[in-house]
Structures are given as C-alpha cells and as structure tokens.
Design a protein around this motif. Sequence first.
Motif, short mmCIF file in Angstrom:
data_model
loop_
_atom_site.label_atom_id
_atom_site.label_comp_id
_atom_site.label_asym_id
_atom_site.label_seq_id
_atom_site.Cartn_x
_atom_site.Cartn_y
_atom_site.Cartn_z
N SER A 1 44.18 40.16 81.60
CA SER A 1 45.02 39.01 81.31
C SER A 1 46.15 38.85 82.34
O SER A 1 46.50 39.79 83.05
N ALA B 1 45.57 33.03 77.01
CA ALA B 1 45.55 33.54 75.64
C ALA B 1 44.20 33.40 74.95
O ALA B 1 43.85 34.21 74.10
N ASN C 1 41.63 36.42 74.70
CA ASN C 1 41.86 37.53 73.76
C ASN C 1 41.66 38.89 74.40
O ASN C 1 41.22 39.83 73.75
#
Length: 299
Positions: free
Chosen positions: A247, A266, A269
């Motif tokens: 991320s 986001a 996940n």
Amino acid sequence: QTSIDNDFAAMYDSYEAWYLLRQTRTTLNSAVTPSQADCYEVRTISGTGDACRTDAELSNAEYWQPTALFVSNTNELFVLDKESHVIRKSVGSSMTTFAGKACDVTTAADGLGSAARFTNPIDMVTDVQNKVIYVLESLPGIAANTGKHIRKVDYLGNVTTPGWNVALNSATAITMDKFGMLYVANTGNHTIIKINPVTGVSTVIAGVAGSQGNANGSGFAARFNGPSGIAVHSNGLVYVSDKQNHSIRVLTPDAQGVYVVTTLNAASNGIAGNNGTTAVTAINAKFRLPEKLAITLAG
C-alpha cells in the motif's frame, strides 16, 4: 517497448525527466518526457550492465547495486553506490568517486573524500540549497540504535557523523521537506520518524516500534509493515510506501501537528496485485511490495 527490471529508486528533476536505478543490470536510466502526453523515451545514461566498481566516462562507468540518486542545482548527478560503499558524482562526462573508498568497510569513519568510510549506505537526500547531503546507513537492531547511522556530507566531500539520539532498525529511506526537516522510514521498527537536523531531536510521528500491522489512525494508533519508501509533498503531506502491506500510505498533519495516517489505495485492502495497463483511480490501485517513490514538481 522497454523492459525495466528490478528498479530500486527513482527521482524527478527540474527538467521533467525521471531517473531510475536498475540494480539487476546496474545502470542509470533517464526517462525523458517527449511532446506527446504519457509517453516516455527511455535511455541509459550511465552504466554498462556489469556489476563492478569503476570510475570512467558515463557510458563506461560501472556500479555495484546503486540505491539512490539526485541531480544537483548545477546538473551534477550524485549516485549512492551501495555495495561499493561510496557516493559517486558526475564531473563533466565522467563519473567519479565523491566520498568513501570502494570496498573498504572495515569501520565507519569521518573524513574528506576517500578518507571517509560508509557502512551499508542505503539512501540519501540533499537540501534545496545543495549545501548538505544526508546519507542513511541501514543496519539492524542494536547496531543501529546508537544513532550514528545518518551521516552528513557537505559539497566538498567532508563526511561527519551528527550522532543524533535516534533509534533506527534497518531503516531504508530518508527524505527532507522544504523546511529542512528529515523523515525516515524506519523499516525494521515499522515506524516513521521525523528529525530536526538543527537540534538533533527525533520524534516518532506514526506507528509503534516493534508493532507491525495495517491500521489507519492518528500517530501511535497507526500501524505499518516494513515501510520502505518516503517522500514529502510541498503541501506537507508525507507519502510512505508500506511494502509488506502492498500500500501507499498518506500522513496528514492536523492543526496540533499530529499526523493522521490514511491509505491511498484503500480499496486493495492490503492485498498484493496489479492493474495491468488499465488506468485506475488511486483508491483502486494495486501494488506488489512497493519500495521507493517520488513526487513530481506538479505534485
């Protein structure tokens, strides 16, 4: 088409050109933006593709796992040559050794030029005025907790060790904001650290040392898992590549100076993946073990 394998670092200069380091083939690539939008011409500006430690003309110079680079205000290219344990610098059409001595890592040492010694240098950053370079050495655990593994280099090649009281553990990335504050991705401790280089005071602004995870929140409530890249936007936002969480995290300072952590992509996940060649919005983007990142002049 151009194959880009095992890129480790990227930067963007004032001429709107990207520079990439390719560790596998030990070359420096400059991707220059042509007139048509979203189309890049990629060319090798230095390196033969052989892993070695050779100062020479740019096209014949050889590197051993270079991990960081930047272009100075006077268009000199500085390269951190990790496994050679030196900083290299272009002079005219040649690449030279600016600080450190290749292959000599008996012990870290301050000094001028070749009298200095680095130990496992992993990243570096310079200030806007090009007066000083900060070099991050990546060492694990207790060896790094002495606070002596951020080195300071002036533009004459003088290497010193500030010896700040900052606990580092296999840290892999360092950057600086427009006010001269330093930010470190403290990879092994899963935290983000801010350092005032004038006072030497360091602060953990997000995450908790030794507590890995994947959680958004303010300051100590946030969790990272091996943060490996860091960049600061001119608006004060701090971007972190959270490698093991696949991320990109965003740290936003609130009115009290507390950093609130959110996740740019986001929707993924924290699951590794890729989006192929299809353009997607940031929230839907997928990454696989992201490491270094850079911010363009346009943001």
